[in-house]
Design a protein around this motif. Structure first.
Motif, short mmCIF file in Angstrom:
data_model
loop_
_atom_site.label_atom_id
_atom_site.label_comp_id
_atom_site.label_asym_id
_atom_site.label_seq_id
_atom_site.Cartn_x
_atom_site.Cartn_y
_atom_site.Cartn_z
N VAL A 104 57.25 29.01 -79.45
CA VAL A 104 56.34 28.37 -80.39
C VAL A 104 55.63 29.44 -81.23
CG1 VAL A 104 55.95 26.29 -79.02
CG2 VAL A 104 54.49 28.28 -78.66
N ASP A 105 55.46 29.15 -82.51
CA ASP A 105 54.64 29.96 -83.40
C ASP A 105 53.40 29.14 -83.75
OD1 ASP A 105 56.48 31.97 -83.35
OD2 ASP A 105 57.31 31.56 -85.34
N VAL A 106 52.23 29.77 -83.68
CA VAL A 106 50.97 29.05 -83.91
C VAL A 106 50.17 29.79 -84.99
CG1 VAL A 106 48.89 28.08 -82.85
CG2 VAL A 106 50.97 28.39 -81.48
N VAL A 122 48.58 24.97 -87.02
CA VAL A 122 49.98 24.69 -87.37
C VAL A 122 50.86 25.21 -86.25
CG1 VAL A 122 51.83 25.15 -89.02
CG2 VAL A 122 49.49 24.85 -89.84
N VAL A 123 51.71 24.34 -85.73
CA VAL A 123 52.60 24.69 -84.61
C VAL A 123 54.04 24.51 -85.04
CG1 VAL A 123 53.22 24.24 -82.22
CG2 VAL A 123 50.84 23.97 -82.96
N TYR A 137 54.25 20.97 -86.99
CA TYR A 137 53.16 20.01 -86.85
C TYR A 137 51.84 20.64 -87.29
CZ TYR A 137 56.84 18.32 -83.80
OH TYR A 137 58.07 17.94 -83.30
N VAL A 138 50.94 19.79 -87.81
CA VAL A 138 49.59 20.22 -88.16
C VAL A 138 48.62 19.38 -87.35
CG1 VAL A 138 47.87 20.47 -89.98
CG2 VAL A 138 50.28 20.90 -90.49
N PHE A 150 50.33 15.79 -89.45
CA PHE A 150 51.56 16.08 -90.19
C PHE A 150 52.65 16.46 -89.19
CE2 PHE A 150 54.63 18.91 -92.15
CZ PHE A 150 54.93 18.28 -93.33
N LYS A 151 53.88 16.00 -89.50
CA LYS A 151 55.02 16.42 -88.69
C LYS A 151 56.27 16.45 -89.55
CE LYS A 151 56.85 12.07 -86.82
NZ LYS A 151 57.28 11.37 -85.59
N ALA A 152 57.16 17.38 -89.25
CA ALA A 152 58.48 17.48 -89.90
C ALA A 152 59.46 17.88 -88.81
CB ALA A 152 58.46 18.50 -91.02
N GLU A 153 60.45 17.04 -88.57
CA GLU A 153 61.37 17.25 -87.46
C GLU A 153 62.83 17.21 -87.90
OE1 GLU A 153 60.11 14.22 -84.68
OE2 GLU A 153 58.76 15.62 -83.66
#
Length: 223
Positions: A104-106, A122-123, A137-138, A150-153
């Motif tokens: 994971v990047d945070v 932001v993950v 994700y936010v 927010f999400k983008a998958e």
């Protein structure tokens, strides 16, 4: 002979009188000097407290600096796994790569202008093998808890904070493109407005297929 002290001359008497007068003068001068020092004059004793007050005044007038506020760190792994908006596929990908190291990047920053003191988070969830982004994700702090805003998958995807905007990069693959060599990318900029992120603009970049595919010439044989 009457009236003279036996064994002493008139010169001795005069010298004794002069010595006594000198001693009295010295004692008088010493007394005046001591009384002057103790009466609040300009002696060395007065300079000590005055100097201390000046130092204290200089110290109190110097500006004080407070350390910069560090962001409130979050447990990103726990946050994503407990989020009902995150898909089951992404949660399956979220496993340790080595020991307890998760992919994971945070990032922390101001995106939504929240009223709380906590910054937005932001993950990005990646794959362990080739670090492909599978979910972005936010999270925004609301009433003491972080909410998914927010999400983008759609992999590969990656989200970043850029000067107060949310920038999401989605790599584009044509048929037969390997995972390591996408054909291009879409870069979408979002801005927070009216309680949600709205798209501001997007750009598309095509990658060159020539770079990295030029054959390396064989070394010349030794003469």
């Amino acid at each position: 002979m009457r009236g003279l002290t036996v064994g002493r001359s008139p010169g001795d008497a005069r010298r004794s009188t002069q010595a006594a007068s000198t001693a009295v003068a010295v004692l008088v001068a010493l007394g005046l000097s001591l009384s002057g020092c103790g009466a609040g004059g300009t002696g060395a004793r007065d300079e000590g407290p005055a100097h201390a007050d000046a130092v204290a005044g200089a110290a109190s007038s110097s500006p004080t600096t407070s350390p910069s506020k560090a962001p409130d760190r979050v447990d990103a792994v726990r946050l994503v796994k407990a989020d009902p908006k995150v898909s089951a596929e992404v949660k399956r990908e979220l496993t340790p790569c080595v020991a307890d190291e998760y992919p994971v990047d945070v990032s922390y920053g101001e995106l939504t202008g929240g009223s709380g003191s906590a910054e937005d988070v932001v993950v990005n969830v990646l794959t362990c093998g080739d670090a492909v982004g599978v979910g972005s994700y936010v999270y925004r702090e609301e009433d003491g808890a972080y909410q998914n805003v927010f999400k983008a998958e759609e992999p590969p995807v990656y989200a970043e904070i850029d000067r107060g905007d949310l920038v999401v990069t989605k790599q584009v693959y044509e048929k037969d493109d390997p995972v390591s060599s996408p054909s291009g990318e879409n870069v979408i900029t979002y801005r927070w407005a009216s309680g949600r992120f709205t798209e501001e603009f997007r750009t598309h970049n095509d990658y060159s297929n020539a770079a990295g595919n030029v054959p390396t010439p064989a070394p010349e044989p030794d003469s």
